[in-house]
Structures are given as C-alpha cells and as structure tokens.
Write a protein that holds these residues in place. Structure first.
Motif, mmCIF file in Angstrom:
data_model
loop_
_atom_site.group_PDB
_atom_site.id
_atom_site.type_symbol
_atom_site.label_atom_id
_atom_site.label_comp_id
_atom_site.label_asym_id
_atom_site.label_seq_id
_atom_site.Cartn_x
_atom_site.Cartn_y
_atom_site.Cartn_z
ATOM 1 N N ARG A 1 -18.184 14.965 6.147
ATOM 2 C CA ARG A 1 -18.715 13.825 6.886
ATOM 3 C C ARG A 1 -17.563 12.944 7.370
ATOM 4 O O ARG A 1 -16.474 12.965 6.800
ATOM 5 N N ARG A 2 -17.825 12.168 8.422
ATOM 6 C CA ARG A 2 -16.848 11.238 8.950
ATOM 7 C C ARG A 2 -16.844 9.966 8.119
ATOM 8 O O ARG A 2 -17.901 9.453 7.738
ATOM 9 N N VAL A 3 -15.660 9.463 7.854
ATOM 10 C CA VAL A 3 -15.511 8.232 7.092
ATOM 11 C C VAL A 3 -14.401 7.403 7.730
ATOM 12 O O VAL A 3 -13.662 7.877 8.588
ATOM 13 N N ALA A 4 -14.299 6.163 7.300
ATOM 14 C CA ALA A 4 -13.184 5.296 7.679
ATOM 15 C C ALA A 4 -12.311 5.102 6.454
ATOM 16 O O ALA A 4 -12.811 4.774 5.370
ATOM 17 N N VAL A 5 -11.021 5.331 6.601
ATOM 18 C CA VAL A 5 -10.079 5.165 5.494
ATOM 19 C C VAL A 5 -9.126 4.029 5.855
ATOM 20 O O VAL A 5 -8.421 4.102 6.863
ATOM 21 N N LYS A 6 -9.132 2.986 5.044
ATOM 22 C CA LYS A 6 -8.215 1.861 5.280
ATOM 23 C C LYS A 6 -7.068 1.959 4.290
ATOM 24 O O LYS A 6 -7.269 1.903 3.076
ATOM 25 N N MET A 7 -5.847 2.104 4.812
ATOM 26 C CA MET A 7 -4.639 2.127 3.998
ATOM 27 C C MET A 7 -4.065 0.710 3.970
ATOM 28 O O MET A 7 -3.700 0.155 5.006
ATOM 29 N N LEU A 8 -4.014 0.102 2.788
ATOM 30 C CA LEU A 8 -3.539 -1.278 2.654
ATOM 31 C C LEU A 8 -2.017 -1.285 2.550
ATOM 32 O O LEU A 8 -1.430 -1.484 1.482
ATOM 33 N N THR A 9 -1.388 -1.098 3.695
ATOM 34 C CA THR A 9 0.066 -0.980 3.726
ATOM 35 C C THR A 9 0.761 -2.284 3.348
ATOM 36 O O THR A 9 1.950 -2.278 3.018
ATOM 37 N N ALA A 10 0.031 -3.413 3.405
ATOM 38 C CA ALA A 10 0.643 -4.695 3.027
ATOM 39 C C ALA A 10 0.983 -4.742 1.546
ATOM 40 O O ALA A 10 1.778 -5.586 1.112
ATOM 41 N N VAL A 11 0.374 -3.867 0.760
ATOM 42 C CA VAL A 11 0.677 -3.838 -0.666
ATOM 43 C C VAL A 11 1.190 -2.468 -1.086
ATOM 44 O O VAL A 11 0.945 -2.009 -2.203
ATOM 45 N N ALA A 12 1.881 -1.803 -0.188
ATOM 46 C CA ALA A 12 2.462 -0.502 -0.528
ATOM 47 C C ALA A 12 3.505 -0.676 -1.622
ATOM 48 O O ALA A 12 4.118 -1.731 -1.768
ATOM 49 N N GLY A 13 3.682 0.375 -2.400
ATOM 50 C CA GLY A 13 4.700 0.351 -3.446
ATOM 51 C C GLY A 13 4.187 -0.025 -4.818
ATOM 52 O O GLY A 13 4.943 -0.501 -5.662
ATOM 53 N N LEU A 14 2.871 0.190 -5.063
ATOM 54 C CA LEU A 14 2.311 -0.134 -6.375
ATOM 55 C C LEU A 14 2.652 0.962 -7.381
ATOM 56 O O LEU A 14 2.485 2.144 -7.101
ATOM 57 N N ASP A 15 3.105 0.552 -8.551
ATOM 58 C CA ASP A 15 3.398 1.493 -9.624
ATOM 59 C C ASP A 15 2.161 1.684 -10.494
ATOM 60 O O ASP A 15 1.192 0.923 -10.427
ATOM 61 N N GLU A 16 2.224 2.692 -11.353
ATOM 62 C CA GLU A 16 1.102 2.979 -12.244
ATOM 63 C C GLU A 16 0.753 1.786 -13.125
ATOM 64 O O GLU A 16 -0.403 1.533 -13.420
ATOM 65 N N ASP A 17 1.762 1.042 -13.549
ATOM 66 C CA ASP A 17 1.526 -0.081 -14.462
ATOM 67 C C ASP A 17 1.556 -1.425 -13.738
ATOM 68 O O ASP A 17 1.681 -2.473 -14.358
#
Length: 439
Positions: free
Chosen positions: A45-61
C-alpha cells in the motif's frame, strides 16, 4: 517499532526504510524534515514517510530518541477521522521517521491559495473538524503545537484532517540547541509560544483561529509571507491578529467574533470547546461538507483538464519551491504560501524517470490508481505518460491509445465530461486508423 532499521537501497526501487518502506519520491519538506511518498512492501500500500532530519544523529541511548518513540506511541492512540492515522515509527540510521496514511486532496493552504476566501459553511466545517480532532488529541494527552494551514489536509469527501502532530516538540529542543532559532510558524503561532511558554490546548486553538482568519479573508494574519520574519514576530507579540468583528465580510457576526476570541493575545480569554465553540460551528457548517467537496472536485477537475493542454515537460524548471511558507530568517527568496500537493510530486517523480520502455509500466500503475479511486494521482501520472507515448511511440500505438483512454476515464470521473468525450473521440479516430492499417 524501535527495532534496528536501515536506509539501504533495493534493486528496482529507491531507498528502503526499516527494510519495509521503499521511498518513491519527495512530497515536500519543511523545518522538521522531508516527507516521501513510499510503498509499504509488506502490505502493498502507499504511505507517507516523514524523515525528521532536524533530529538526525540519535543514538540508542539518546533521551530524545526515547521521547520521540513515546510521543509516537501517544499519537498512535488517537483514533479520530480528523487526525492523520499513524501506522509506524522508528529510527533509521539515527534519523527518526513516521509512517502515516497518504492524504488525498489538497492542503488547506493550497486550497485557499487557489480559490481565495472560502464560503462560510466551508470555513465552519474545516474549523469544526479541527476542533474535534484537537479535542480527541488533547483528551489523549497530545498537543499539536503547530496548527497551520499546511498541516491541515482537505480530502475529496470534504473532511479536514490534522497532521504533523507534535513535530515542533519532537524536533524543537534539539533544533533550538543547535541553531538558537525559533521553531515554528509565527504567522499561526500563539504569542505565548513565541515567548517560550509551555505549549497548551489554548495555543492549539489560537492556531485554529489564525487558520480561520486565512479562510475568511484569503490573507495571511500578519501580511504577505515575504514580509521580514522579525516584523511578523513583532506584530504577533504586539497588536496581534487584526480583528474581524465590524469588518464588511460575508460570515455572520458570531463567526467573526469567534475568530477574534480564538486569536486573543491572552490565552485565558480564548474559548474552549466546552464554551459553545462546537455548537456555534455546527450552526454555521450546514452543507459545509458538500461545499468543501465541491471546491476540491472543481480544483482537481481543472487540474486534470489543464494537463491536456499544458503537458508536462521533464526539462522544465520545478513548478514549486519546496520550502515552507514562512521563510528562514535569513532566506533571501521565501517560498510560496503552500507546499506541493501529492499530485504535483507524483507528476515530477514520473517525469524524472519516464522513458518509452517504462511507459507501459507507468500506465499500469496509473490504471491501478484509477481502480482504487485515487483519481488525482492517476490523472497526473497519465498527464506525464501520454506526452512521452505520443512523441516516442506515436498516436496510433496501443500504449498511447490505452493511456489516453484511461486519461479520459479520469476526466469523466472528475466531472470533466466534455473533455472526456472529446479525448475518447480522438482515441477512437486513431484506433480506426490503426485497424485500417492492419487490414
């Protein structure tokens, strides 16, 4: 939802997020990130995917990563027709993403830009949907934080749908830390939010009031988007949004008064849903759904008809600036009031990759869109396919004729019957020529 993800490419398609969502092309972007049209390969199915590039670089912790996932879970609990459906969320290579339903139709910003001020019933219907959507969100403990026309979609059935919930919160703290700049849209941002106060339901209702001001007047609350960013903030914190009461406008006095109260500088003076707001809007929204649906149908019909006489050119300059309506403080050339619609983006995606060899494949995609009732996207895709077929395959080729046939079907279903009949007659003439040549 928070398992390991990836952005690896796959043969025959674009990058894939989380091993599942194949990105097809951009629908637009703003301060928080980029929205892509995508295919959910698991559910087809078609969806919209928003990539929040303003908060890129999040680590696991990273604490911000955990907060993002908590906010996404809260948003997923909201079930209301006026709130966009969230399907999935996660973090891909350190970049948070949201997977949502694709909203058909136009954004409220785009609709007002095309039509000018909306009829009273349409204004009240949009406001009523937004009030109810915000109430459902607030009852679930979720604040929108960025109510503005580009975050309100108007569907072809005349329903208004809120999207981009909480993105100012999700990206705001990190963006402010990095740049020291205001996160938000001061044309529609409550003055207390500009001053740094904690977000509140009253701030969301202020955003609704500012949107109603735009719908009624056809004008931005603080003047043209090209006005200096600092001047807009100064106006928002000073005299505030100009009052509508007493002006010679078509909506009744009680609706104009509601806008003025929603836009009050003091949040304590803004009406709550329990103070008769919903009842007032219901009185004014009689036949509002039908009025909105008719406006959308007219715009989509006109767009489809224009595609017949103004065929797309893959070498043209982009039709839209993809930036948000309110420019970055240092932007020299601010963008338009509205972001591109889904159909605009789909058309550009098709054009960028169209060849005679894949025209048949694109035609089949368009037919599937028609059969699913996604006429706006189908019409735009066929508007890109047909010129390529005409120039590369010829007017009598089966792929050309079939593409034009389905283009006529789209026109008919969008209400452009005369143009559909004319196009079908053209198809039949060329089909007769082809049959004559094959004898």
């Amino acid at each position: 939802m928070d398992g390991r993800t990836d952005l690896a490419g796959r043969p025959g398609g674009g990058p894939v997020v989380a091993g599942r969502y194949r990105l097809l092309g951009p629908l637009g972007h703003g301060g928080m990130g980029v929205v892509h049209e995508a295919e959910d390969t698991r559910l087809a199915r078609r969806v919209a995917v928003k990539m929040l590039t303003a908060v890129a670089g999040l680590d696991e912790d990273d604490e911000a990563r955990d907060r993002f996932l908590r906010e996404a879970r809260a948003l997923a609990r909201i079930e209301h027709p006026a709130v966009v459906t969230l399907y999935d969320a996660g973090v891909a290579d350190g970049t948070p993403y949201l997977v949502m339903q694709v909203l058909d139709g136009l954004s409220l910003a785009d609709l007002v830009t095309r039509t000018g001020p909306l009829p009273t019933a349409a204004v009240a219907q949009v406001a009523l949907d937004v009030v109810r959507g915000l109430a459902a969100a607030h009852e679930s403990g979720v604040l929108h934080r960025d109510v503005k026309p580009s975050n309100i979609g108007v569907n072809r059935d005349g329903h208004a749908v809120l999207h981009d919930f909480g993105l100012a919160r999700l990206a705001g703290e990190r963006a402010i830390t990095r740049t020291g700049e205001l996160v938000g849209t001061p044309q529609f941002m409550a003055p207390e939010a500009i001053r740094g106060a904690a977000p509140s339901p009253a701030a969301d209702l202020y955003g609704l009031g500012a949107c109603m001001y735009l719908m009624i007047t056809g004008e931005l609350p603080f003047g043209d988007a090209t006005v200096d960013y600092g001047a807009i903030v100064e106006r928002a914190l000073g005299a505030g949004i100009p009052r509508l009461s007493g002006r010679l406008l078509s909506p009744p006095a009680e609706l104009l008064d509601l806008v003025d109260r929603l836009c009050a500088q003091d949040p304590a003076l803004r009406p709550a849903r329990t103070q008769g707001t919903e009842a007032l809007l219901e009185r004014q929204a009689v036949d509002g759904r039908e009025a909105l649906a008719a406006l959308l149908a007219g715009q989509l019909r006109d767009e489809a008809v224009r595609s017949l006489t103004e065929p797309a050119d893959a070498d043209d300059e982009p039709e839209y600036d993809w930036d948000e309506a309110v420019p970055h403080p240092r932007a020299e050339h601010p963008g338009p009031l509205h972001p591109p619609t889904l159909s605009d983006a789909t058309r550009r995606i098709v054009l960028s990759s169209m060849t005679p060899q894949n025209a048949l494949s694109r035609q089949r995609e368009a037919v599937n869109l028609v059969l699913r009732g996604e006429l706006q996207e189908a019409a735009q895709m066929l508007a890109a396919v047909v010129p390529v077929c005409l120039s590369s395959l010829g007017p009598d080729h089966p792929t050309t004729l079939t593409s034009q046939y389905w283009q006529a079907v789209c026109l008919a279903r969008l209400g452009a019957g005369d143009q559909a009949v004319e196009l079908l007659a053209r198809v039949n003439r060329h089909a007769d020529v082809r049959r004559g040549n094959s004898r």
